[in-house]
Design an enzyme around this catalytic site. Structure first.
Site, PDB file in Angstrom:
ATOM      1  N   LYS A   1       0.813  -1.227   0.000  1.00 38.48           N
ATOM      2  CA  LYS A   1       0.000   0.000   0.000  1.00 38.48           C
ATOM      3  C   LYS A   1       0.845   1.274   0.000  1.00 38.48           C
ATOM      4  O   LYS A   1       0.431   2.293  -0.543  1.00 38.48           O
ATOM      5  CB  LYS A   1      -0.953   0.021   1.192  1.00 38.48           C
ATOM      6  CG  LYS A   1      -2.162  -0.889   1.002  1.00 38.48           C
ATOM      7  CD  LYS A   1      -3.279  -0.535   1.963  1.00 38.48           C
ATOM      8  CE  LYS A   1      -4.531  -1.342   1.676  1.00 38.48           C
ATOM      9  NZ  LYS A   1      -4.387  -2.767   2.086  1.00 38.48           N
TER      10      LYS A   1
ATOM     11  N   GLU B  29     -10.311   7.621   4.037  1.00 34.50           N
ATOM     12  CA  GLU B  29     -11.021   6.742   4.955  1.00 34.50           C
ATOM     13  C   GLU B  29     -10.187   5.475   5.102  1.00 34.50           C
ATOM     14  O   GLU B  29      -9.307   5.195   4.299  1.00 34.50           O
ATOM     15  CB  GLU B  29     -12.403   6.373   4.406  1.00 34.50           C
ATOM     16  CG  GLU B  29     -12.394   5.358   3.263  1.00 34.50           C
ATOM     17  CD  GLU B  29     -11.848   5.920   1.959  1.00 34.50           C
ATOM     18  OE1 GLU B  29     -11.974   7.157   1.746  1.00 34.50           O
ATOM     19  OE2 GLU B  29     -11.298   5.140   1.164  1.00 34.50           O
TER      20      GLU B  29
ATOM     21  N   SER C 142       1.595  -9.749  -0.884  1.00 32.85           N
ATOM     22  CA  SER C 142       1.287  -8.316  -0.776  1.00 32.85           C
ATOM     23  C   SER C 142       1.645  -7.702   0.570  1.00 32.85           C
ATOM     24  O   SER C 142       1.896  -6.505   0.654  1.00 32.85           O
ATOM     25  CB  SER C 142      -0.190  -8.080  -1.086  1.00 32.85           C
ATOM     26  OG  SER C 142      -1.004  -8.896  -0.272  1.00 32.85           O
TER      27      SER C 142
END
Ligand SMILES: *Cc1c(COP(=O)(O)O)cnc(C)c1O
Length: 403
Positions: A94, A116, A382
């Site tokens: 991310k 958010e 990931s």
């Protein structure tokens, strides 16, 4: 990968064939157009590119390795390789798009990042990027999630972000999105809204994909250098789809590579027990864009569930929706139970504790390895699983002492 694909998709209105677009109230429409224009002019500039490259190398620790899983391959067959995004700074992929979005904010002269978060992973990555650039950071989070994901709330606060509790509706991700959008609309001049995956209105699916492409570009080169060929199969988990788009984007024109996106079938394929958007969804609109969507009879987003909180979204990126229709990518599912087993297998055979999201991709790779023992498989790992360890042991026990 030829640049033609990236020039063609999305088109100038943000469409990947019939998916994507920007379904927005007029104020936001103007803002999204401004961001799109700024993105096109700034992100191609020499300064932007060289700063992002330097950040990736010296701050994030890129390139992350590709690793051959010796013991896993011995046990299951095939030749299984992992792209180690768990070793990217802050422990997941991310940060790749958060650093890109924050760098864009800096070039635009913005002072504040707004987003958010559901489980808190995106909030933590964005708070990390905000600290790096000295930007304010405001993370909107449902009150239910704040209680459930306490460690990530603390992480965000340590990193200097302001966590805004959202008490409307079900007090989870959907209401947090509305709240963050409202905060952004109230102050679009000094703030930038930063989305957490390849979802949302144009230009976000494109921007986030572009910032994640580094994963695929590195992995393709690294795999070729290690083996002298391309992988036979490429696998990634799909929540919104950013880690998968990052990896897949480098292999879309390699006809010899088969590409697999893995979604959670959770506890079962009954309504509310899974988040298998590609398998059971139908085209619809959510959060300002069109995609495959799990919906109820009224066309409202349906409740979803997965053991991996990063995968429980009723929609999916518009580019994935197109790639499914074009049959470029096969989408399939893995259950909670299969993901938990893979979580322990990778931990015990390779000394790598995967995030529960990533464990879905690992579980699918183990199935492929057993079915195709002669093939090579490249998996996007990931993220790391530290965030999941207490939950897994409390809920499922250890393999030798199951609950
Ligand atoms: C958030 C997250 C995901 C799911 O998001 P995508 O946008 O589908 O990649 C997957 N893995 C990890 C480790 C995550 O934190």
């Amino acid at each position: 990968m030829s640049e033609n694909y990236f020039k063609k998709y999305p088109n100038e209105n943000g469409y990947f064939e019939e998916y994507g677009g920007a379904f927005l109230p007029p104020v936001l429409e103007t803002e999204m157009k401004n961001i799109t224009q700024a993105y096109f002019s700034i992100s191609k500039s020499h300064n932007f590119i060289s700063e992002l490259r330097s950040i990736r190398k010296h701050y994030q620790g890129r390139p992350t390795p590709v690793y051959f899983c010796n013991r896993l391959s011995d046990k299951y067959g095939g030749r299984i390789y992992m792209k180690r995004e768990d070793l990217n700074h802050s422990g997941a992929h991310k940060l790749n798009h958060c650093m890109g979005e924050a760098l864009l904010a800096k070039h635009l002269g913005k002072k504040k990042l707004i987003a958010e978060t559901g489980a808190g992973q995106h909030g933590v990555a964005l708070a990390t990027a905000a600290a790096y650039f000295g930007l304010e950071c405001e993370i909107h989070m449902g009150e239910v999630d704040i209680v459930k994901e306490h460690p990530n709330v603390v992480r965000m606060e340590i990193l200097g972000a302001k966590v805004v509790p959202v008490s409307e509706g079900l007090k989870t991700l959907k209401e947090a999105v509305d709240s963050a959008f409202n905060a952004y609309v109230a102050d679009p001049v000094t703030s930038l809204y930063c989305i957490g995956s390849v979802v949302g209105p144009h230009p976000f699916p494109m921007m986030v994909r572009d910032f994640q492409r580094v994963v695929g570009i590195e992995a393709r080169e690294q795999f070729y250098e290690m083996t002298g060929e391309l992988p036979d199969k490429v696998v990634a988990c799909v929540g919104g789809g950013s880690n998968a788009m990052g990896l897949f984007s480098a292999f879309l024109e390699d006809d010899e590579c088969e590409i697999y996106g893995v979604e959670p079938s959770g506890r079962s394929l009954e309504p509310g027990e899974h988040a298998a958007t590609m398998t059971l969804g139908k085209p619809g609109v959510i959060h300002g864009f069109k995609c495959y969507l799990l919906q109820d009879e009224k066309g409202e987003p349906a409740p979803v569930y997965s053991v991996a909180s990063g995968l429980d979204y009723p929609g999916v990126g518009p580019e994935h929706s197109m790639l499914k229709d074009l049959k470029k990518v096969k989408y399939d599912t893995i259950t909670d139970k299969e993901a938990i087993d893979a979580f322990y297998e990778l931990s015990r055979l390779e000394g790598i504790i995967p995030a529960l999201e990533s464990a879905h991709a690992v579980a699918y790779a183990l199935k492929l390895a057993q079915k195709y023992p002669q093939k090579s498989i490249l998996v996007n790992l990931s993220g790391r699983g530290d965030k999941d360890i207490d939950f897994v042991v409390d809920e499922y026990g250890l393999p030798e002492n199951p609950k």
